[in-house]
Enzyme design. Structure first.
Site, PDB file in Angstrom:
ATOM      1  N   LYS A 205       1.315 -16.705  10.283  1.00 29.35           N
ATOM      2  CA  LYS A 205       1.698 -17.454   9.080  1.00 29.35           C
ATOM      3  C   LYS A 205       2.715 -18.536   9.460  1.00 29.35           C
ATOM      4  O   LYS A 205       2.577 -19.686   9.094  1.00 29.35           O
ATOM      5  CB  LYS A 205       2.282 -16.496   8.041  1.00 29.35           C
ATOM      6  CG  LYS A 205       2.713 -17.203   6.780  1.00 29.35           C
ATOM      7  CD  LYS A 205       3.236 -16.260   5.721  1.00 29.35           C
ATOM      8  CE  LYS A 205       3.825 -17.077   4.591  1.00 29.35           C
ATOM      9  NZ  LYS A 205       4.427 -16.291   3.534  1.00 29.35           N
ATOM     10  N   GLU A 211       5.972 -13.224  19.956  1.00 30.75           N
ATOM     11  CA  GLU A 211       4.885 -12.467  20.599  1.00 30.75           C
ATOM     12  C   GLU A 211       3.585 -13.275  20.554  1.00 30.75           C
ATOM     13  O   GLU A 211       2.891 -13.439  21.560  1.00 30.75           O
ATOM     14  CB  GLU A 211       4.652 -11.128  19.875  1.00 30.75           C
ATOM     15  CG  GLU A 211       5.765 -10.108  20.012  1.00 30.75           C
ATOM     16  CD  GLU A 211       6.816 -10.231  18.919  1.00 30.75           C
ATOM     17  OE1 GLU A 211       7.008 -11.345  18.375  1.00 30.75           O
ATOM     18  OE2 GLU A 211       7.468  -9.214  18.623  1.00 30.75           O
ATOM     19  N   GLY A 265       2.839 -12.339   4.515  1.00 27.71           N
ATOM     20  CA  GLY A 265       2.112 -11.977   5.736  1.00 27.71           C
ATOM     21  C   GLY A 265       1.345 -10.667   5.607  1.00 27.71           C
ATOM     22  O   GLY A 265       0.172 -10.572   5.975  1.00 27.71           O
ATOM     23  N   ARG A 266       1.994  -9.639   5.055  1.00 31.20           N
ATOM     24  CA  ARG A 266       1.331  -8.323   4.977  1.00 31.20           C
ATOM     25  C   ARG A 266       0.334  -8.234   3.822  1.00 31.20           C
ATOM     26  O   ARG A 266      -0.284  -7.198   3.611  1.00 31.20           O
ATOM     27  CB  ARG A 266       2.385  -7.217   4.895  1.00 31.20           C
ATOM     28  CG  ARG A 266       3.408  -7.379   3.788  1.00 31.20           C
ATOM     29  CD  ARG A 266       4.601  -6.440   3.985  1.00 31.20           C
ATOM     30  NE  ARG A 266       5.667  -6.677   3.012  1.00 31.20           N
ATOM     31  CZ  ARG A 266       6.635  -7.567   3.170  1.00 31.20           C
ATOM     32  NH1 ARG A 266       6.688  -8.320   4.254  1.00 31.20           N
ATOM     33  NH2 ARG A 266       7.572  -7.723   2.236  1.00 31.20           N
ATOM     34  N   GLU A 351       7.711  -2.381   5.076  1.00 29.38           N
ATOM     35  CA  GLU A 351       8.294  -3.722   5.118  1.00 29.38           C
ATOM     36  C   GLU A 351       8.543  -4.235   3.696  1.00 29.38           C
ATOM     37  O   GLU A 351       9.424  -5.055   3.471  1.00 29.38           O
ATOM     38  CB  GLU A 351       7.367  -4.678   5.892  1.00 29.38           C
ATOM     39  CG  GLU A 351       8.078  -5.921   6.384  1.00 29.38           C
ATOM     40  CD  GLU A 351       7.277  -6.710   7.418  1.00 29.38           C
ATOM     41  OE1 GLU A 351       7.532  -6.581   8.622  1.00 29.38           O
ATOM     42  OE2 GLU A 351       6.382  -7.468   7.002  1.00 29.38           O
ATOM     43  N   HIS A 382      -5.152  18.752  14.634  1.00 31.63           N
ATOM     44  CA  HIS A 382      -4.931  19.370  15.947  1.00 31.63           C
ATOM     45  C   HIS A 382      -3.702  18.794  16.634  1.00 31.63           C
ATOM     46  O   HIS A 382      -3.517  18.991  17.838  1.00 31.63           O
ATOM     47  CB  HIS A 382      -6.179  19.198  16.803  1.00 31.63           C
ATOM     48  CG  HIS A 382      -7.376  19.864  16.171  1.00 31.63           C
ATOM     49  ND1 HIS A 382      -7.655  21.194  16.333  1.00 31.63           N
ATOM     50  CD2 HIS A 382      -8.305  19.382  15.309  1.00 31.63           C
ATOM     51  CE1 HIS A 382      -8.735  21.504  15.635  1.00 31.63           C
ATOM     52  NE2 HIS A 382      -9.143  20.418  14.989  1.00 31.63           N
ATOM     53  N   LYS A 510      15.306  -9.904  15.911  1.00 25.37           N
ATOM     54  CA  LYS A 510      14.616 -11.085  16.456  1.00 25.37           C
ATOM     55  C   LYS A 510      15.628 -12.057  17.061  1.00 25.37           C
ATOM     56  O   LYS A 510      15.429 -12.581  18.155  1.00 25.37           O
ATOM     57  CB  LYS A 510      13.870 -11.818  15.335  1.00 25.37           C
ATOM     58  CG  LYS A 510      12.522 -11.240  14.974  1.00 25.37           C
ATOM     59  CD  LYS A 510      11.814 -12.188  13.999  1.00 25.37           C
ATOM     60  CE  LYS A 510      10.600 -11.527  13.380  1.00 25.37           C
ATOM     61  NZ  LYS A 510       9.962 -12.351  12.366  1.00 25.37           N
TER      62      LYS A 510
HETATM   63  O1  F6P Z   1       8.552  -9.664  11.906  1.00 21.97           O
HETATM   64  C1  F6P Z   1       7.899  -9.332  10.743  1.00 21.97           C
HETATM   65  C2  F6P Z   1       6.861 -10.350  10.368  1.00 21.97           C
HETATM   66  O2  F6P Z   1       7.471 -11.491   9.881  1.00 21.97           O
HETATM   67  C3  F6P Z   1       5.878  -9.768   9.371  1.00 21.97           C
HETATM   68  O3  F6P Z   1       6.316  -9.871   8.082  1.00 21.97           O
HETATM   69  C4  F6P Z   1       4.652 -10.562   9.676  1.00 21.97           C
HETATM   70  O4  F6P Z   1       3.505  -9.935   9.190  1.00 21.97           O
HETATM   71  C5  F6P Z   1       4.699 -10.636  11.176  1.00 21.97           C
HETATM   72  O5  F6P Z   1       6.069 -10.737  11.482  1.00 21.97           O
HETATM   73  C6  F6P Z   1       3.947 -11.769  11.791  1.00 21.97           C
HETATM   74  O6  F6P Z   1       4.384 -12.999  11.287  1.00 21.97           O
HETATM   75  P1  F6P Z   1       3.541 -14.315  11.493  1.00 21.97           P
HETATM   76  O7  F6P Z   1       2.248 -14.142  10.788  1.00 21.97           O
HETATM   77  O8  F6P Z   1       4.358 -15.406  10.907  1.00 21.97           O
HETATM   78  O9  F6P Z   1       3.329 -14.478  12.965  1.00 21.97           O
END
Ligand code: F6P
Length: 545
Positions: A205, A211, A265-266, A351, A382, A510
């Site tokens: 987003k 990452e 995002g979620r 979250e 299990h 972060k």
């Molecule tokens: O670190 C949490 C977060 O901001 C989530 O809310 C989100 O889903 C995820 O990181 C990834 O964010 P983005 O889609 O901006 O890479």
């Protein structure tokens, strides 16, 4: 007003005092037809709350609580595009992503329907064209594999859904997912893949997530190992609301599918973040998935509270968390293809409602989101079910199953159903010491041994669970199930008075990672780090020598 001053809250407290020593066995003895009283349906979806520690009075007071907390007004505020995400000053309109134009949703007095349809049509056309080979690589070859690079909300929904709906892929490309910045995720996923025939989706987003951007850069180099700079543009796609950043990264305009800041995002898998799902199952099935979401949206929006599935699911969760004081929630789908469903709901729930500050900035005075976890059944039985049956913590469970199997292997689904039914029964009703002892004696176990073993072999029972049954796992039913949990989480956020749509809690770590990263890259001195962190980093340096 503090929640403790709400009349129904106090009545629920009294209800709990009345019920806390009552066993589920007694509730069923009193009324063997609890299923009729406490199970609720919407078409082929049934939720059974009869094995929750509730009675009619509890349910009545929970509904009153929802009313006293203005749930209906707040729900309507969300659906009408109000800026309910107050700390980020945004509307919360993921429901617009799966709407019909007749729903007439608006944000800032602008209808959402056209803009949503434009992007939806674009990315679904793209998905179908990749599937058919109409869109190809620079050499005219079709794409055999797709890698989605994203994390959190830009990964969990798509990875869960692609897995859940693999029966619907019908010749689509192979889907892969890279989320972790651990290079092994990249290496393991790309091993054996041909860069030329692989389409890379960079899903983020913000398009700033470390990452994802790290993996995206590595992916670009990986493509460049077999293609030229101009050729790789066919192999790269961006799914993002930060169009400036996607451009800077070098992704060509026609391969960028955007969305809006009113999609969290979620809550974004119905936006272009869902492209991997569409690539896997095709546009027709993807539209079915959206129809399932919408079906639940409309139900949530219009059904009376006492028949409203997400409302009831949310309120039962409030009962478990705030009155029974149960700190966790296990989600156990008896469906191997839903094995990532608990992880997906875990992010969505924790979250969203893992907050200790109310919307007005004051501290909350009650417990909020439970710790959500889970695993597919029967595997879970299990591993951790020992603790569920005999541990010192009570863990409420949401069990989920499809009545019909999506395969025709004989005997499997029947066993899955037996286990699904057996576990909630055993958790609720247990097995008395008396019965355990008698059984052992009947089986000729030595009397002394039987007496000693009895405390180890008996089951207290009285462990609450909810059973969710739907006809089959399909794009429609999956959409409906997810939307039910989305709205359940909304309901709970309203009762707890928190903003379910921000996530400030992820920021501190972060920022610290960036600061530490600067030291590791040699741009800052280690002495700038916290005294607790310096020796750990030194230890790592020492071990890396
Ligand atoms: O670190 C949490 C977060 O901001 C989530 O809310 C989100 O889903 C995820 O990181 C990834 O964010 P983005 O889609 O901006 O890479």
């Amino acid at each position: 007003m503090s929640i403790q001053n709400v009349a129904s809250w106090n009545n629920l407290q009294k209800d709990w005092n009345r019920l806390k020593d009552v066993h589920l066995n007694d509730l069923f003895l009193d009324n063997p037809k609890r299923f009729d009283q406490f199970s609720f349906s919407k078409d082929d979806l049934n939720i059974d709350f009869s094995k929750e520690c509730i009675d009619e009075g509890v349910l009545r007071n929970l509904i009153k609580l929802a009313k006293e907390c203005n749930l209906e007004q707040q729900r309507d505020a969300m659906f009408s595009g109000k800026y309910i995400n107050s700390t980020e000053n945004r509307a919360v309109m993921h429901v617009a992503l799966r709407a019909n134009s007749t729903d007439a949703y608006e944000v800032d007095a602008i209808p959402t329907s056209d803009m949503v349809d434009d992007v939806l049509n674009e990315f679904l056309n793209f998905a179908d064209s990749i599937r058919s080979g109409k869109i190809s690589n620079a050499h005219g070859q079709s794409f055999t594999d797709v890698i989605n690079i994203g994390i959190g909300g830009s990964d969990l929904g798509p990875v869960m859904s692609v897995n859940a709906l693999s029966a619907f892929s019908n010749g689509g490309p192979n889907l892969h997912f890279i989320s972790n910045v651990d290079g092994n995720d990249f290496l393991d996923t790309t091993s054996g893949l041909d860069p030329k025939r692989t389409l890379i989706l960079v899903a983020s987003k913000t398009f700033t997530t470390i990452e994802t951007m790290t993996n995206a850069k590595t992916a670009k180099d990986w493509l460049l190992s077999k293609l030229t700079e101009s050729e790789i543009s066919n192999n790269m796609v961006a799914l993002s609301s930060n169009l400036k950043a996607t451009k800077e990264f070098g992704i060509k305009n026609e391969n960028v599918f955007g969305f809006w800041d009113w999609v969290g995002g979620r809550y974004s898998m119905c936006a272009s973040i869902g492209l991997p799902i569409a690539l896997s199952i095709g546009s027709k099935n993807f539209r079915e998935l959206l129809a399932g979401f919408r079906d639940m949206d409309i139900h949530f929006k219009t059904a009376p509270l006492n028949k409203n599935l997400p409302v009831l699911l949310g309120l039962i969760g409030i009962w478990r968390r705030n009155f029974m004081k149960l700190p966790t929630l296990a989600i156990i789908p008896y469906d191997q293809r839903l094995d990532r469903f608990p992880a997906y709901i875990q992010q969505m729930d924790m979250e969203s409602n893992g907050k200790s500050v109310s919307k007005d900035g004051s501290d909350v005075s009650i417990e909020t989101a439970p710790i959500v976890w889970g695993e597919a059944g029967t595997n879970a039985q299990h591993s951790f079910f020992q603790l569920l049956h005999q541990g010192t913590n009570i863990v409420p469970v949401d069990f989920i199953i499809a009545a019909r199997a999506s395969h025709n292997l004989s005997g499997h689904h029947e066993k899955l159903i037996s286990n699904f039914l057996a576990q909630s029964e055993a958790l609720a009703f247990g097995k008395s010491k008396d019965k355990v002892l008698k059984e052992m004696l009947k089986n000729n176990v030595d009397a002394e041994k039987a007496k000693n073993l009895t405390p180890h072999r008996y089951f207290k029972g009285n462990k609450p669970s909810t059973s969710i049954i739907h006809k089959e796992l399909s794009p429609f039913s999956l959409g409906r199930l997810i939307a039910m949990y989305e709205h359940k989480i909304f309901v709970q956020g309203i009762i707890w008075g928190v903003n379910s749509f921000d996530q400030w809690g992820v920021e501190l770590g972060k920022v610290a990672a960036v600061e530490i990263g600067n030291v590791i890259e040699g741009n800052e001195s280690i002495s700038n780090l916290h005294v607790a962190t310096q020796p750990l980093l030194k230890k790592i340096y020492e071990l890396r020598k």
